[in-house]
Design a protein around this motif. Sequence first.
Motif, PDB file in Angstrom:
ATOM      1  N   ARG A 428       0.820  -1.199   0.000  1.00  0.00           N
ATOM      2  CA  ARG A 428       0.000   0.000   0.000  1.00  0.00           C
ATOM      3  C   ARG A 428       0.852   1.245   0.000  1.00  0.00           C
ATOM      4  N   THR A 429       0.244   2.304  -0.513  1.00  0.00           N
ATOM      5  CA  THR A 429       0.956   3.570  -0.521  1.00  0.00           C
ATOM      6  C   THR A 429       0.905   4.175   0.869  1.00  0.00           C
ATOM      7  N   THR A 430       1.758   5.151   1.144  1.00  0.00           N
ATOM      8  CA  THR A 430       1.775   5.814   2.446  1.00  0.00           C
ATOM      9  C   THR A 430       0.437   6.475   2.711  1.00  0.00           C
ATOM     10  N   GLU A 431      -0.123   7.025   1.668  1.00  0.00           N
ATOM     11  CA  GLU A 431      -1.409   7.721   1.801  1.00  0.00           C
ATOM     12  C   GLU A 431      -2.505   6.754   2.285  1.00  0.00           C
ATOM     13  N   GLU A 432      -2.479   5.564   1.665  1.00  0.00           N
ATOM     14  CA  GLU A 432      -3.479   4.541   2.049  1.00  0.00           C
ATOM     15  C   GLU A 432      -3.261   4.097   3.489  1.00  0.00           C
ATOM     16  N   LYS A 437      -4.815   3.955   9.152  1.00  0.00           N
ATOM     17  CA  LYS A 437      -4.482   4.195  10.555  1.00  0.00           C
ATOM     18  C   LYS A 437      -5.480   5.147  11.192  1.00  0.00           C
ATOM     19  N   THR A 438      -5.857   6.192  10.428  1.00  0.00           N
ATOM     20  CA  THR A 438      -6.839   7.154  10.957  1.00  0.00           C
ATOM     21  C   THR A 438      -8.158   6.438  11.233  1.00  0.00           C
ATOM     22  N   GLU A 439      -8.502   5.606  10.262  1.00  0.00           N
ATOM     23  CA  GLU A 439      -9.760   4.862  10.388  1.00  0.00           C
ATOM     24  C   GLU A 439      -9.747   3.994  11.662  1.00  0.00           C
ATOM     25  N   LEU A 440      -8.601   3.334  11.834  1.00  0.00           N
ATOM     26  CA  LEU A 440      -8.448   2.446  12.981  1.00  0.00           C
ATOM     27  C   LEU A 440      -8.517   3.225  14.297  1.00  0.00           C
ATOM     28  N   ARG A 441      -7.803   4.360  14.309  1.00  0.00           N
ATOM     29  CA  ARG A 441      -7.802   5.188  15.513  1.00  0.00           C
ATOM     30  C   ARG A 441      -9.232   5.617  15.859  1.00  0.00           C
ATOM     31  N   TYR A 442      -9.930   6.017  14.802  1.00  0.00           N
ATOM     32  CA  TYR A 442     -11.303   6.495  15.006  1.00  0.00           C
ATOM     33  C   TYR A 442     -12.176   5.374  15.599  1.00  0.00           C
ATOM     34  N   ILE A 555     -10.432  -3.774   9.324  1.00  0.00           N
ATOM     35  CA  ILE A 555      -9.007  -3.848   9.621  1.00  0.00           C
ATOM     36  C   ILE A 555      -8.470  -5.269   9.531  1.00  0.00           C
ATOM     37  N   THR A 556      -7.189  -5.381   9.579  1.00  0.00           N
ATOM     38  CA  THR A 556      -6.569  -6.704   9.468  1.00  0.00           C
ATOM     39  C   THR A 556      -6.562  -7.399  10.824  1.00  0.00           C
ATOM     40  N   SER A 557      -6.278  -8.672  10.798  1.00  0.00           N
ATOM     41  CA  SER A 557      -6.377  -9.503  11.992  1.00  0.00           C
ATOM     42  C   SER A 557      -5.518  -9.004  13.157  1.00  0.00           C
ATOM     43  N   ASP A 558      -4.272  -8.613  12.877  1.00  0.00           N
ATOM     44  CA  ASP A 558      -3.397  -8.179  13.972  1.00  0.00           C
ATOM     45  C   ASP A 558      -3.935  -6.955  14.677  1.00  0.00           C
TER      46      ASP A 558
END
Length: 735
Positions: A428-432, A437-442, A555-558
């Motif tokens: 994935r690109t850095t942007e993705e 990460k933002t999504e996960l944090r939210y 999100i992914t499993s980890d």
Amino acid sequence: MAQNGCWSSSSGGSSSSATQSRGLATAGGPQEERLVVVVRVRPSAETNDHCIDVISEKSLLFDDGGKSRPRQYSYDYVFKETDTQEKVYKKTTAPLVRDVLNGYNAAVFAYGATGSGKTHTMLGPCRKKTTSTANSERGATAAYDVDANNNESGLMVRAIEEIFHNIENSPNNSSKVSISYLEIYNELIRDLLNPGGPLELREDHRGQRITVAGLSEITTTSRQEVVSLLLKGNKARTMEPTAANQTSSRSHALLSITVQTKTPLGTKQGRLFLTDLAGSERAKKTKNRGKRLQEGAHINRSLLALGNCINALSGGARYVNYRDSKLTRLLKEALSGKCKTVMIAHVAPEGKHRDETKNTLVYADRANSISTRLQNSVYLDEVKDFPTKHYQNLVSELREEVTRLRSKMLTERPRSGAAAAAAAQPARTTEEDDKRKTELRYLREQIVLTFKQQMKLRRKLLEAESHLLGLELDAERQHMIISHWQGRMGKLYDTPADDDIESEGAIALKNAWGELSAIEKETRRYKEIRERTEQELEMCRQKGVQLEDELPERITSDEERELLALLCRVHELEADKVSLQAERLARQAELRRRDLQLLRAERQRRLCEDIISSQRRLIEEGNVELPDELRELYGLYQQEIHAGVVTPATSSERKLPPIYTAGSESPGSSSSSEWSPGSPLPPIDSQIPSAFQDGPDRHMGPLVNPRLPKLSATATPATRRGTSIRLVKHTANNT
Ligand SMILES: Nc1ncnc2c1ncn2[C@@H]1O[C@H](COP(=O)(O)OP(=O)(O)OP(=O)(O)O)[C@@H](O)[C@H]1O
């Protein structure tokens, strides 16, 4: 034979009986439950001048002797004169028996004026009368011999028969039956299965569970044995002919049949209470004198207390005073809805019994509107003590949540939707990455926020529960005050009349009633808060579940695992916190309860001392020779009080130890030399022990003063000695 019979206990079951005209309960949740009221008209030899006309299965017309038009009364059922014992049993008690076998408590009580047929319904026809020596000594006759194998046998025998029939025909036959049988005669409780001295009523710390200490509870597997026990009990019952009824029961008889059944979920317990009340009566009609008159007064007083309870319950009062008589204390459970209850009101149709008949019809009419909430099914093995149980539930809910999340975290789940697609994609690109990460944090924030909100609501719920419990105890305290003052003023429980608001007692009563109504208001408010909070909590919980469900999509499993681990930790911490909080609240509640209990015990103790003081005055002023037995008791009383401080020196002098009075620092602080054993009667101090100076009297006022005149100047030497001892002691304590 098991002793110390527990008269009442909470229990529940899981079935309903369809035969009751208006809803006996079903399992699953508290149900609106109404006291079932039926009326039975006794047959009469007189053919004319009847005041009752049964017009249908549910109503009758009452003729008040031409003063006004006949009035119609309606009930759940009206039994006419020709209705059989079997029919009465089938309509009233048979459905309850089925409920009892399913673990519910149920009660039937026969109410009515003397001679109206209560005992006939409960036991059957009276066959003969014998006199028992024990009872004749008390001035009353005991006898009630009924034929158990008779078509005419009453509800008690029929209920026992049916219970055994059902148990014997059940596939695993794993039930146990026990019975206890008591009577209340002149406000004294007697064991009818093992007659002897009067038994004491005991209450648990919350005044909820009533037990009769020392009452025999006999367990048996044989129906014959139960029936013969019942017959034996009936023979011991107090009866006496009066002008109104040749075989008048002078006591209230209460039979309790307990059925315990083992099930895979635990032991279910159901109880059937069958009560044959003594008849209400008018002294003039019964032509009673002396002992009979006194019995009548006790009977009427307890029935009046029952009437007061019925009035209060039918008016929807939140607080009902069951304390005015032993009868109402014993029937509390039956009346307050923890039990399916049927009241059979008995009336005599003859015109000459018009007044009593009308009274009974009006009572029954009021009882008809008593409606309560039946308790959920509960198994014997369950701990029912609130609030501990409630908190335990909360904590175990949280712990279950932790386990659930843990197992979710450890289980390998197939990746779905977006997560699987993301894994399949090239680097994935850095942007993705940032976006994810933002999504996960939210998402994490949302989950934690929802969880925090849930915890806040749980705590709010706990506090509301705890406050409600406190209010219940406060209400109990106000009841004590009301009981106290009404007892002093010689009144039964009621709101004060306007004309006596001047007296101290009336003011205290008014305040207590005022407090009670404020407590009621506050209770209503908190119940609403509790309900609202429960709804909010449920919504919040659902939101949390929804967020969790979104996890695999996003999100992914980890990362999921990390989040779930975090959730587990938060849940664990919260569970510990709630657990500690619960302990603290439970301890607080327990302390408040004990405080209340102490106050009650203290008031009772002081009333007893008042009675002893009054009797002491009588003995001293009348120069009565003290019987040895009483002298010995006084000695024991002293030794009991000074058990810890009697020294070998004092005991060798053969003097009675000194009296402990309030104000002395400890029983040992007054020396034995202050005690002059001249008077065999130790002075009873009526001062308030310091621990209670801020206790009940602040609210209840001074003790009931002995109604005897003060000691006169012509007091006997013994009296003067008694007085001087007290003075010496007080002086000693002041120095
Ligand atoms: N349904 C009935 N059928 C036949 N006889 C009855 C019936 N009901 C009452 N009796 C008779 O009426 C008389 C009075 O009844 P019972 O003794 O049962 O009244 P009670 O209400 O229990 O009175 P008390 O309160 O004074 O004990 C008894 O002789 C009884 O056998």
